[in-house]
Design an enzyme around this catalytic site. Structure first.
Site, mmCIF file in Angstrom:
data_model
loop_
_atom_site.group_PDB
_atom_site.id
_atom_site.type_symbol
_atom_site.label_atom_id
_atom_site.label_comp_id
_atom_site.label_asym_id
_atom_site.label_seq_id
_atom_site.Cartn_x
_atom_site.Cartn_y
_atom_site.Cartn_z
ATOM 1 N N HIS A 1 29.637 34.612 -15.645
ATOM 2 C CA HIS A 1 28.855 33.880 -16.652
ATOM 3 C C HIS A 1 27.898 34.832 -17.390
ATOM 4 C CE1 HIS A 1 27.977 30.039 -18.380
ATOM 5 N NE2 HIS A 1 26.761 29.912 -17.891
ATOM 6 N N ASP B 1 34.604 33.301 -15.372
ATOM 7 C CA ASP B 1 33.608 32.244 -15.610
ATOM 8 C C ASP B 1 34.307 30.934 -15.946
ATOM 9 O OD1 ASP B 1 31.432 30.715 -16.313
ATOM 10 O OD2 ASP B 1 31.123 31.700 -18.250
ATOM 11 N N SER C 1 25.214 30.784 -22.102
ATOM 12 C CA SER C 1 25.418 29.431 -21.598
ATOM 13 C C SER C 1 24.906 28.437 -22.651
ATOM 14 C CB SER C 1 24.717 29.290 -20.249
ATOM 15 O OG SER C 1 25.184 28.186 -19.543
#
Lengths: 533, 533
Positions: free
Chosen positions: A496, A470, A209
């Site tokens: 994710h 995601d 991320s």
């Protein structure tokens, strides 16, 4: 409540979505999430480092922050200017730069400085307590022994326990930038060279991320220090100036998660799409709002029409979060330990929306039950409290209101290719919110200015992985031109940064293959490093 | 006086040497240079842009700042934090970032956006008025037509006319760092992409001395933006943490310049070496100091013993500057237009020291005449004024007292391999000076922390050129490991970044070859760029 506070601070782009909901809203009080509380507060500093360690269920025993030593390194608060400490802290000596203590977690049980191929595995911490990443980044732990790696998890300044100015950090946010965070990491790497004799060893960075963005950028800007980067679910193209990312492609991924394409009930997305006009219509009248309060079990009655969108936003956030956390096994990662969502949570949510509903009340009740897979993950809430926009002050929002502003079209939904309601947001709206909340003007092109265009010229030794479940994959690096020295790695049925997590019996083959590819790349980067010594 | 003010600001590492002389001195009043005045003052902002254009003598007609359009770009004063303008400027709007106007010079007469190989030739301005670099960087001008290049000379913030906070800049030096300067350049490159359609064209950066360091670092940190760099006489290894650079190797080069090895009289260096004990001995008594005043034609009498070293330092600076400026033809570059030194100035200086002097007075008089090749370059000074340490406030000294501090051994001379007197300086001495003058604590490892070790791993598309007459070559990149993607380019009989200058009939073959090599590299980098599009 402490655990929920952690949740707000730690789930990476989950927080970003919350923030986006705030900024979507120009009418105060409209925004909402189904979190109890999304203040980020210094109380985090008292958090038990192993709070989350037990929260993830795995049929493999695995390592965590509990296997690390907690260390601290003194860092200059401002790496890019030389103000004396006295300017920042009246009690400091006049000519010394202002410093703070950055936390990092380290494990040297596998480290072998005598092996020239032994790397440093370095997690570039993102916007949360670093123990979360130490607890979940199985890719580092599971390969450390084979590589004789020194394991380091570095905490990002202004998060967890790494607070410049201590409890007064909110009054000193000027030093919260990703450049300062990367500069902290360069100093830590230099320190490790002295302290653990790592100078002639390759450093491999890992991140997911925002942490994945940091890993990629770290390699791009400091290739002399960083031999390679695993940048998992890193949406580095989500900024103005990059042509690939469009908001509706983000929301289309969320919608795809709720579609048969990804194993969800065929009626799910159409039912969700059908529900918004019903909600907005009900929100227009007292009786309708009372009905919404009943069906959605709101703690406080809705008193104005605009709260219909606040409720809708909370439901959207639930689907968004479940899509990011659409893992193949039960996981508390997206709730930061506050209760596990089931395996494939979007499918679980959609199971409530599998029917055709002739009755709007039943449709909304089913939508409530679907969202509650996330919003009532602990299954013990009696009612929901919709937060107000003014409640929010998490500092990721500050980062986002400065240099991390995604392309404004991120906010756009069209209700056609996605299952939400059409909404456009202008940059002016966003800027107004940032000026109001932080007295900042975001610069949405800064990332593009600094890192160059989407061709990523000269980028090398980076794996950009993205799962197709995601939604952040929409802003990820999905294509590599011929001859590129970086790699794109799509992961079917991956949410994710699933690839960073510990191996699990229920992992799809795709993520097993992805991890194998990543380990192979790491090995090749290390071989190159040693060959060039 | 304005011209001399410019001199102090513009001659790159010549200024650094002046500064070093200050910091060598722990006793106030000891330091000295033979400059009339080394204050840097806002008066520079009124300088005529073409002041220097006529100052260099060349038998080729050449282009200069006069062939450029002067443009300005608004830049955030602080690229690394997001303080609102109100924090920096009470009259600015509260939420807008503080900005300043950066100057750049541009010439588009050769530019052809339709040619995909057409590059931007971008000079990364150093610590001086940018017109100086526009006037002297012949390598860019002479090749622009062949390459269809867009020519841009970017001015470094806080120098020339690019002053954050205008005349109040001295009160706001926090934003004077090389990282901020590079960030300015990234914004300018982005702007050029929009304004001149350069987005899919390669950018080649050029720089000499500190500007060469900036060019190399720019490519190292922003390879996506910069396709290649000509880093001429860039002493990037002159910092703590790099093993190559030792102070005495710097002073050995100066001494070699004054030796038959480089065409100087055989007795020169021995005579210079012999003179220091004489000076220091004379400085001990009133009668001796009076004699020194007479011989060296000082404007003010010496009143204390420590001024003997101040005088010696002034003479050392003269030899240092002549060594940097040891060009094969008359040049005013190292005096920034304030009079030409002759061709091979060290040889000219040494011609005064060719004899053996039985008489110390004659030795010192010869030393005076040798130094006067530089110190009285205009040949119209009746006396010298030794400046006092407290006079100096040039802002390069600020940069040097923060992140640009060279390895402290730079100051060391041993009197054996060099022709000076033995002197060691400790980091504590230096830090005390910085604390006193700037209230800063230099971080001598910061460059090494940020850019990595001397292996320059992953550095590519950089030519590091160094002339063997140039003392700064001692801190340059002189070796490239096998397989390196950067190049080292030694230039026999080359002084400080001679390769950047306009071609001259008296150029040695080595520098002609060097320029050919550089142009060949630029062509190869451009070919690679186009091939990967």
């Amino acid at each position: 409540m402490a655990v929920l506070l952690v949740a707000a601070a730690c789930v990476g782009f989950g927080v970003m979505v919350l923030i986006h909901t705030q900024h979507l809203v120009t009418v105060p009080g409209v925004a909402g999430t189904l979190r109890h509380d999304h203040q980020q507060a210094p109380v985090l500093r008292e958090a038990e480092p192993t709070t989350h360690a037990a929260a993830i269920v795995s049929d493999l025993p695995h390592q965590s922050a509990a296997n690390c030593t907690t260390r601290w390194i003194e860092q200059r608060i401002d790496h890019f200017s030389w103000l004396p400490a006295s300017a920042a802290n009246a009690t400091a000596s006049a000519s010394e730069p202002a410093i703070y203590s950055q936390r990092y977690l380290i494990n040297d049980q596998f480290w072998d400085a005598a092996n020239p191929k032994a790397p440093v595995f370095f997690y570039t911490g993102n916007e949360g307590d670093v123990t979360l990443y130490a607890n979940h980044t199985g890719l580092m732990w599971e390969n450390a022994a084979e590589f004789n790696a020194l394991i380091v998890f570095a905490e990002h300044r202004y998060y967890g326990q790494s607070m410049p100015f201590g409890d007064d950090y909110m009054q000193h946010l000027n030093y919260l930038t990703h450049e300062q965070a990367l500069a902290d990491y360069t100093e830590l790497i230099y320190f490790l060279q002295q302290e653990h004799n790592t100078a002639d060893h390759p450093v491999i960075v890992f991140g997911g991320s925002y942490g994945g963005m940091l890993s990629a950028w770290f390699r791009m800007k400091h290739p002399a220090l960083i031999q390679g980067a695993i940048a998992a679910s890193a949406p580095i193209f989500g900024f103005v100036g990059y042509p690939f990312f469009k908001g509706d492609s983000y929301w289309k991924v969320v919608t795809d998660d709720a579609s048969p394409k990804h194993g969800s009930a065929a009626n799910c997305a159409p039912n969700v799409r059908k529900s918004w006009p019903v909600i907005f219509e009900l929100a227009k009248t007292d009786a309708g709002r009372a009905k919404l309060g009943d069906i959605f079990r709101l703690c406080e009655p809705l008193t104005q029409e605009s709260q219909g969108e606040a409720l809708a936003m909370a439901l959207l956030v639930a689907f968004d979060t479940m899509a990011m956390g659409n893992f193949p096994y039960p996981s508390a990662y997206l709730t930061s330990g506050n209760g596990e969502m089931p395996a494939w949570p979007v499918r679980a949510a959609c199971s409530h929306l599998a029917d055709e509903f002739a009755d709007d009340d039943k449709l909304l009740a089913a939508l409530r039950d679907a969202a509650s897979v996330y919003t009532n993950v602990t299954q013990d809430l009696q009612c929901y409290k919709l937060p107000e926009a003014k409640d929010f002050d998490g500092i990721w929002d500050y980062q986002w209101c400065t240099e991390m502003l995604p392309q404004e079209t991120y906010f756009d939904r069209n209700g056609v290719t996605d299952m939400f309601w059409a909404r456009n947001v202008t940059l002016d709206e966003i800027k107004a919110g940032c000026a109001r909340n932080w007295q900042t003007t975001p610069d949405p092109t800064w990332i593009r200015v600094s890192y160059g265009d989407e061709k990523l010229r000269s980028a090398s030794n980076i794996v950009f992985s993205n799962g197709d479940l995601d939604p952040w994959s929409a802003a990820g690096v999905l294509h590599a031109p011929k001859g590129a020295k970086y790699h794109v790695l799509p992961i079917a049925d991956g949410a994710h940064h699933l690839d960073l997590f510990f191996s699990h019996a229920d992992d799809p083959q795709s993520v097993r293959d992805a991890r194998k590819f990543e380990v192979g790349q790491i090995r090749a980067w290390i071989d190159d490093f040693v060959a060039s010594e």
